[in-house]
Design a protein around this motif. Structure first.
Motif, PDB file in Angstrom:
ATOM      1  N   GLN A  60       0.965  -1.554   0.325  1.00  0.00           N
ATOM      2  CA  GLN A  60       0.298   0.273  -0.019  1.00  0.00           C
ATOM      3  C   GLN A  60       0.726   1.049   0.006  1.00  0.00           C
ATOM      4  N   LEU A  61       2.199   1.202   0.704  1.00  0.00           N
ATOM      5  CA  LEU A  61       3.372   2.312   0.642  1.00  0.00           C
ATOM      6  C   LEU A  61       3.061   2.387  -0.067  1.00  0.00           C
ATOM      7  N   ARG A  62       3.995   1.287  -1.380  1.00  0.00           N
ATOM      8  CA  ARG A  62       4.468   1.669  -2.528  1.00  0.00           C
ATOM      9  C   ARG A  62       3.484   2.487  -3.204  1.00  0.00           C
ATOM     10  N   ASP A  63       2.504   1.844  -3.543  1.00  0.00           N
ATOM     11  CA  ASP A  63       1.051   2.655  -4.221  1.00  0.00           C
ATOM     12  C   ASP A  63       1.508   4.241  -3.876  1.00  0.00           C
ATOM     13  N   LEU A  81     -12.726 -11.427   0.158  1.00  0.00           N
ATOM     14  CA  LEU A  81     -12.225 -12.151   1.619  1.00  0.00           C
ATOM     15  C   LEU A  81     -10.753 -11.966   1.386  1.00  0.00           C
ATOM     16  N   VAL A  82      -9.919 -11.315   3.030  1.00  0.00           N
ATOM     17  CA  VAL A  82      -8.623 -11.787   3.127  1.00  0.00           C
ATOM     18  C   VAL A  82      -7.879 -12.039   4.225  1.00  0.00           C
ATOM     19  N   HIS A  83      -7.106 -12.949   3.903  1.00  0.00           N
ATOM     20  CA  HIS A  83      -6.613 -13.053   4.962  1.00  0.00           C
ATOM     21  C   HIS A  83      -5.093 -13.523   4.913  1.00  0.00           C
ATOM     22  N   GLY A  84      -4.457 -14.203   6.059  1.00  0.00           N
ATOM     23  CA  GLY A  84      -3.343 -14.418   6.401  1.00  0.00           C
ATOM     24  C   GLY A  84      -2.293 -15.507   5.384  1.00  0.00           C
ATOM     25  N   ARG A  85      -3.598 -16.185   5.618  1.00  0.00           N
ATOM     26  CA  ARG A  85      -3.027 -17.694   4.838  1.00  0.00           C
ATOM     27  C   ARG A  85      -2.938 -17.381   2.746  1.00  0.00           C
ATOM     28  N   LEU A  86      -3.658 -16.006   2.430  1.00  0.00           N
ATOM     29  CA  LEU A  86      -3.441 -16.086   0.608  1.00  0.00           C
ATOM     30  C   LEU A  86      -2.353 -15.775   0.089  1.00  0.00           C
ATOM     31  N   LYS A  87      -1.906 -15.577  -1.025  1.00  0.00           N
ATOM     32  CA  LYS A  87      -0.649 -15.584  -1.199  1.00  0.00           C
ATOM     33  C   LYS A  87      -0.427 -14.232  -1.674  1.00  0.00           C
ATOM     34  N   GLY A  88       0.900 -13.753  -1.571  1.00  0.00           N
ATOM     35  CA  GLY A  88       0.555 -12.400  -1.541  1.00  0.00           C
ATOM     36  C   GLY A  88       0.638 -11.589  -2.784  1.00  0.00           C
ATOM     37  N   ALA A  89       0.260 -12.486  -3.962  1.00  0.00           N
ATOM     38  CA  ALA A  89      -0.353 -11.868  -5.187  1.00  0.00           C
ATOM     39  C   ALA A  89      -1.706 -11.897  -4.677  1.00  0.00           C
ATOM     40  N   GLU A  90      -2.928 -12.466  -4.286  1.00  0.00           N
ATOM     41  CA  GLU A  90      -4.013 -13.380  -4.284  1.00  0.00           C
ATOM     42  C   GLU A  90      -4.337 -11.925  -2.861  1.00  0.00           C
ATOM     43  N   LYS A  91      -3.452 -11.668  -2.079  1.00  0.00           N
ATOM     44  CA  LYS A  91      -3.107 -10.819  -0.836  1.00  0.00           C
ATOM     45  C   LYS A  91      -4.185  -9.177  -1.769  1.00  0.00           C
ATOM     46  N   ALA A  92      -2.839  -8.729  -2.641  1.00  0.00           N
ATOM     47  CA  ALA A  92      -2.359  -8.152  -3.093  1.00  0.00           C
ATOM     48  C   ALA A  92      -3.623  -7.365  -3.768  1.00  0.00           C
ATOM     49  N   ALA A  93      -4.065  -8.482  -5.233  1.00  0.00           N
ATOM     50  CA  ALA A  93      -5.364  -8.023  -5.984  1.00  0.00           C
ATOM     51  C   ALA A  93      -6.950  -7.727  -4.711  1.00  0.00           C
ATOM     52  N   MET A 142      -7.155  -6.135  -2.249  1.00  0.00           N
ATOM     53  CA  MET A 142      -7.033  -4.585  -1.338  1.00  0.00           C
ATOM     54  C   MET A 142      -6.904  -3.898  -2.551  1.00  0.00           C
ATOM     55  N   ALA A 143      -5.981  -4.144  -4.007  1.00  0.00           N
ATOM     56  CA  ALA A 143      -6.647  -3.157  -4.980  1.00  0.00           C
ATOM     57  C   ALA A 143      -7.998  -3.005  -5.670  1.00  0.00           C
ATOM     58  N   ALA A 144      -8.535  -4.035  -5.736  1.00  0.00           N
ATOM     59  CA  ALA A 144      -9.898  -4.103  -6.399  1.00  0.00           C
ATOM     60  C   ALA A 144     -11.021  -3.414  -4.675  1.00  0.00           C
ATOM     61  N   PHE A 145     -10.769  -3.678  -3.190  1.00  0.00           N
ATOM     62  CA  PHE A 145     -11.346  -2.577  -2.167  1.00  0.00           C
ATOM     63  C   PHE A 145     -10.932  -1.489  -2.381  1.00  0.00           C
ATOM     64  N   GLN A 146      -9.797  -1.253  -2.286  1.00  0.00           N
ATOM     65  CA  GLN A 146      -8.617  -0.245  -2.652  1.00  0.00           C
ATOM     66  C   GLN A 146      -9.672   0.995  -4.122  1.00  0.00           C
ATOM     67  N   THR A 158      -7.863 -10.273  11.436  1.00  0.00           N
ATOM     68  CA  THR A 158      -7.226  -9.161  11.764  1.00  0.00           C
ATOM     69  C   THR A 158      -6.082  -8.410  10.732  1.00  0.00           C
ATOM     70  N   VAL A 159      -5.798  -9.133   9.350  1.00  0.00           N
ATOM     71  CA  VAL A 159      -4.685  -8.846   8.327  1.00  0.00           C
ATOM     72  C   VAL A 159      -4.839  -7.104   8.619  1.00  0.00           C
ATOM     73  N   ILE A 160      -5.827  -6.891   8.727  1.00  0.00           N
ATOM     74  CA  ILE A 160      -6.079  -5.398   8.011  1.00  0.00           C
ATOM     75  C   ILE A 160      -5.494  -4.181   9.250  1.00  0.00           C
ATOM     76  N   GLU A 161      -4.926  -4.635  10.415  1.00  0.00           N
ATOM     77  CA  GLU A 161      -5.154  -3.854  11.266  1.00  0.00           C
ATOM     78  C   GLU A 161      -4.957  -2.636  11.231  1.00  0.00           C
ATOM     79  N   VAL A 162      -3.112  -3.059  10.877  1.00  0.00           N
ATOM     80  CA  VAL A 162      -3.370  -1.355  11.039  1.00  0.00           C
ATOM     81  C   VAL A 162      -2.913  -0.659   9.759  1.00  0.00           C
ATOM     82  N   GLY A 163      -2.568   0.568   9.457  1.00  0.00           N
ATOM     83  CA  GLY A 163      -2.824   1.445   8.287  1.00  0.00           C
ATOM     84  C   GLY A 163      -2.737   1.452   7.078  1.00  0.00           C
ATOM     85  N   VAL A 164      -3.901   0.312   6.901  1.00  0.00           N
ATOM     86  CA  VAL A 164      -5.061   0.634   4.968  1.00  0.00           C
ATOM     87  C   VAL A 164      -6.077   2.013   5.650  1.00  0.00           C
ATOM     88  N   ASP A 165      -5.760   2.181   4.288  1.00  0.00           N
ATOM     89  CA  ASP A 165      -5.979   4.128   3.819  1.00  0.00           C
ATOM     90  C   ASP A 165      -7.170   3.616   2.731  1.00  0.00           C
TER      91      ASP A 165
END
Ligand SMILES: Nc1ncnc2c1ncn2[C@@H]1O[C@H](COP(=O)(O)OP(=O)(O)OP(=O)(O)O)[C@@H](O)[C@H]1O
Length: 683
Positions: free
Chosen positions: A326-329, A511-523, A525-529, A540-547
Motif C-alpha cells: 500500500q505504501l509503495r502504491d 475475503l483477505v486473510h493471512g494465508r492468502l498468497k501475496g499476489a492474491e492478497k494484493a489483488a 486489496m487493490a479491488a477494494f482500494q 485482523t491482517v488489515i489492522e494497521v494502516g490500510v487507507d
C-alpha cells in the motif's frame, strides 16, 4: 556470618549464613550473586501478622494470627501420623493440625502453654482449623510478636520464605554501605537508599504506600536505570556521523503543488523538526507518534524527499506485506509526477525483477524502496542510503533496526507509531529516540459513531449494509482471532464471507486473510482500494494502516475478544473521508468484566491517548508496551502508571548524573538490571 572476611555488599552471596553451594547456584540462576543483589530482591507482597485476631472473629479462608492456650494435644497414629491441638482464647476455640512434630518441638506442645500462630483458616471436621501454621510459644521470655509486616519474596523451587527472610536479615544492616549514586542530585529531604530498602523489606508501619518517599526513592532510581539503559543502547548507535541531508526544499514544494490537500499545522511542525535533524551530521533517531489517520505517511514522504534532494536513498519498511504494498502504491502515486521511481522488495518479487531492483539500489539508480523485513536481508546493498523509515515500532526489534541501519554508513532513522503513549512515558522507554507528535487530525473528519451490539442482531445489521452498499459506500467486516487459532479464525472468516456474499447479491464481497498468497492478497486489496469491491471480509491482517477513505462502516465480530489498541486501530480504518462513518462492535453475550469495560471505553472515546491510557490500566504497563520492553515489565519497585509523576524528572536527572559522574551509570545499571535479560545491549 561465616568465618572469613567481614561481610560487605560486594561479598558473594555464599558468604551469608544458610547459603550453601546448592542454594547459591539457585540464587545465581535468579541473577543474585552478591549480597547487594539480595538487597534489591524486594518483596512482592506483605502479610500483616501484627494484629492478633480473637478466635470468635475468624472466618474460613482468612489468613490470621491468633494467640491462645493449648487445651490438649492429641496424637493420632493412623495411616498418616498427625497431631491435633485444641487452642482457646477468651472468645472461642479452634484446632491446629500438624503432620510432623519432631523431638524437641514435641516436648514444647503441652496443655496449658500459650501459643502464637499464623496460618490460613479452613473448615475442618471439628470447626475452624489451621494446618501447619507458623508458630511460636508465646509464654517464653524471648517471644516477641511481629512488629513489622511480614514480607513475601519472589522465589524459586527449593527456597522458602524463611530462607529469604533469614538471608535478608543478615544483608540489611549493610544497606547503608551501598554507594549512593544520586547523592546531591535529589531533593535534600529524600530518604537514603538504606532507608528505602529497610522500609520495603520490613514493611514498617503498614504496607508500603506507593506515595511513600522511601518507596519513591527506589522507584526513581529504578526508572532512571531503565532510562539510562535505553539511552546507552542508542548512544552506541550514534557514534558514527551521518550524511547531512540539506537542500533548498524545492522538491518538497514541487510535491506540495500537486497534492490535493495542504499539510496540517501539526504535520508542518513535525516535518520541520525532522528536516532540522536531517541537516545535521548526528544521525537522527526520531519517533513519530500520531494517532490513527493523523497523516504520518505524508511526513514520511517529506523526509524521503529531503533525502532525495540531498542525493541520498531512502528505505521505508512496513510490518506486513499488505502495508508495504500500500505504501509503495501511495509513494508511486505521489512521486511519479516528480519523475521519481519507487522500488519494492517483497518476499514474492519474481527473481528477475528482484535482481534488477537490487542492482539499481546498489548502483544508485533507484532512490526510494519500500518493503518488509525483506529490505534488510543479506544481499541487499545500497549505494548511498541516507534515511531509514520504519513503520510500527512495536513489531521490530532493536536488532532488526540495527541490521537495517548497517546497510548505510549511518543513515538517519525515523520510526513511526500509532500507539500514543504519554510523553513522559515515551521519554523513558524510548530514551534513545527524540519524539515528534502529530496532535491534530486532517480537517473534515467526522467522528466515527461507535455502536456496541450483541451478535443476535446480525440480520438487522446485514439489512443496513445493503442500504449502504446501495449508496456507494464500502464496508470492512473483521473476524478476530479465535482462541489463538489461525485455522478457526479462517473458518469463521470464510463463513462470514459466504453469508455476506449470499445476503448481498448486488455487492462484490472479497475475503483477505493471512494465508492468502501475496499476489492474491494484493489483488483483493487493490479491488477494494479502487472501489470495485464494496465489502471486504478480513481477519485482523488489515489492522494497521490500510487507507480507503470511501469505507464508512467497520463491523468487528467478537469485539469482546480484542484489546483496546487493536479495536482503536481497526476503527481508525473508517472515518477517513468526509462521509459519516460507523463502527459496529458485535459481541457474543454474556459480556463481563474487562471486556465490557473495553467496549465501554471504545464507545465513549476516540482519543488515542485516552484509549491507550485505559489500555495500560486494564492490561498493566508491561503487557501494554509489548515484549520489546520486557525489562520494563519486570520492574521491581516502580510502576509506569502509578509513578508517572516521577517520570517527568528522569531525563533531567539522567543528564545531571551523566555530567557529574558518568561512571556511576554502570553501577546503577548493574544494580537494577544486572543479572536479568531484557535490554539486549545491557544484559
Ligand atoms: N493534511 C491532510 N489533509 C487532508 N488529508 C490528509 C492530510 N494528511 C493526510 N491525509 C489523508 O489522511 C489519510 C490518513 O493518512 P495516513 O494513512 O498517512 O495516516 P496514518 O497516520 O499513517 O494513520 P495509520 O496509523 O492509520 O496508518 C490518508 O488518506 C491521507 O491521504
Amino acid at each position: 556470618m561465616k568465618a572469613g572476611a567481614p561481610l560487605t555488599p560486594d561479598s558473594p552471596i555464599s558468604a551469608l549464613r544458610g547459603v550453601g553451594p546448592a542454594l547459591a547456584e539457585r540464587l545465581e540462576r535468579m541473577g543474585l550473586r552478591r549480597v547487594q543483589d539480595l538487597l534489591f530482591h524486594l518483596p512482592s507482597r506483605y502479610q500483616d501478622r501484627r494484629h492478633i485476631h480473637p478466635m470468635a472473629s475468624l472466618q474460613p479462608g482468612m489468613e490470621a494470627a491468633v494467640e491462645g492456650e493449648i487445651l490438649d494435644v492429641e496424637h493420632l497414629r493412623g495411616r498418616r501420623e498427625q497431631w491435633l491441638v485444641r487452642l482457646a482464647d477468651g472468645s472461642g476455640q479452634m484446632q491446629l493440625r500438624l503432620f510432623h512434630l519432631h523431638g524437641a518441638m514435641r516436648g514444647q506442645w503441652r496443655r496449658g502453654r500459650r501459643l502464637w500462630c499464623f496460618g490460613e483458616l479452613r473448615t475442618g471436621f471439628h470447626g475452624l482449623e489451621m494446618v501447619h501454621p507458623e508458630w511460636a510459644m508465646a509464654d517464653t521470655a524471648d517471644f516477641q510478636a511481629p512488629q513489622h509486616l511480614t514480607p513475601f519474596y519472589p522465589s524459586t523451587e527449593g527456597i522458602t520464605q524463611l530462607h529469604w527472610r533469614r538471608w535478608i536479615a543478615q544483608a540489611l544492616p549493610l544497606a547503608d554501605q551501598l554507594p549512593d549514586y544520586l547523592q546531591g542530585l535529589l531533593p535534600p529531604l529524600m530518604p537514603s537508599m538504606g532507608d528505602g530498602l529497610r522500609f520495603l523489606h520490613q514493611g514498617e508501619g503498614g504496607t508500603p504506600a506507593p506515595a511513600h518517599p522511601a518507596r519513591q526513592r527506589l522507584a526513581l532510581e529504578e526508572l532512571l536505570a531503565h532510562h539510562l539503559a535505553v539511552r546507552s543502547a542508542g548512544a552506541a548507535e550514534c557514534g558514527a556521523a551521518a550524511p547531512k541531508l540539506q537542500g533548498p526544499g524545492a522538491l518538497w514544494r514541487h510535491f506540495l503543488q500537486q497534492l490535493p490537500f495542504a499539510p496540517t499545522r501539526a504535520q508542518e511542525r513535525v516535518i520541520s523538526e525532522i528536516r532540522t535533524d536531517l541537516g545535521r551530521s548526528r544521525p537522527m533517531r526520531r519517533l513519530l507518534q500520531g494517532d490513527v489517520g493523523s497523516g504520518k505517511t505524508l511526513v514520511a514522504a517529506a523526509a524521503t524527499l529531503t533525502a532525495l534532494e540531498a542525493g541520498y536513498q531512502a528505505a521505508f519498511m512496513a510490518p506486513t506485506e499488505i502495508l508495504a504494498e500500500q505504501l509503495r502504491d501511495r509513494f508511486a502515486l505521489w512521486f511519479s509526477p516528480l519523475g521519481i521511481g519507487v522500488g519494492h522488495l517483497a518476499g514474492r518479487n519474481r527473481s528477475g525483477e528482484r535482481r534488477s531492483i537490487l542492482r539499481d539500489l546498489e548502483e544508485g539508480r533507484l532512490a526510494v524502496v519500500t518493503g518488509t523485513q525483506a529490505l534488510f536481508q543479506e544481499g541487499v546493498a545500497f549505494a548511498r542510503l541516507g534515511l531509514v523509515i520504519i513503520d510500527e515500532q512495536h513489531r521490530f526489534g532493536v536488532e532488526q533496526r540495527r541490521q537495517l541501519q548497517e546497510k548505510g554508513s549511518m543513515p538517519h532513522l525515523l520510526v513511526m507509531t500509532a500507539t500514543p503513549i504519554p510523553r513522559t512515558l515515551a521519554m523513558t522507554i524510548h530514551a534513545d529516540l527524540d519524539l515528534s507528535v502529530i496532535d491534530e487530525l486532517p480537517p473534515g473528519r467526522t467522528p466515527v459513531e461507535t455502536v456496541v451490539m450483541p451478535d443476535s442482531r446480525r440480520a438487522e445489521l446485514v439489512e443496513r449494509m445493503r442500504d449502504l452498499v446501495g449508496a456507494g459506500r464500502q464496508i470492512y467486516w473483521v473476524c478476530p482471532l479465535i482462541e489463538e487459532s489461525e485455522i478457526l479464525q479462517l473458518r469463521a472468516a470464510e463463513e462470514s464471507f459466504a453469508e455476506l456474499s449470499a445476503a448481498l447479491p448486488n455487492a462484490r464481497v472479497g475475503l483477505v486473510h493471512g494465508r492468502l498468497k501475496g499476489a492474491e492478497k494484493a489483488a483483493v486489496m487493490a479491488a477494494f482500494q479502487s472501489g470495485a469491491m464494496q465489502v471486504l471480509v478480513a481477519t485482523t491482517v488489515i489492522e494497521v494502516g490500510v487507507d480507503v477513505p470511501n469505507a464508512s462502516l467497520m463491523v468487528i465480530e467478537h469485539a469482546e475478544r480484542l484489546g483496546l489498541a487493536q479495536l482503536h486501530q481497526l476503527r481508525g480504518r473508517v472515518g477517513r473521508g468526509a462521509a459519516k462513518s460507523t463502527c459496529i462492535l458485535l459481541y457474543h453475550p454474556p459480556l463481563a468484566g474487562k471486556a465490557r469495560e473495553r467496549l465501554r471505553v471504545m464507545r465513549s472515546s476516540q482519543d488515542g491517548f485516552v484509549i491507550a491510557r485505559k489500555d495500560m490500566e486494564l492490561r498493566g504497563p508491561g503487557e501494554f508496551l509489548g515484549t520489546r520492553q520486557t525489562g520494563l515489565a519486570q520492574m521491581r519497585v516502580a510502576d509506569l502508571l502509578r509513578d508517572e509523576a516521577l517520570l517527568a524528572g528522569i531525563p533531567d536527572l539522567a543528564e545531571r548524573l551523566l555530567a557529574r559522574d558518568p561512571a556511576a551509570v554502570e553501577g546503577l545499571l548493574h544494580r537494577w538490571l544486572g543479572g536479568r535479560l531484557g535490554y539486549g545491549q545491557v544484559a
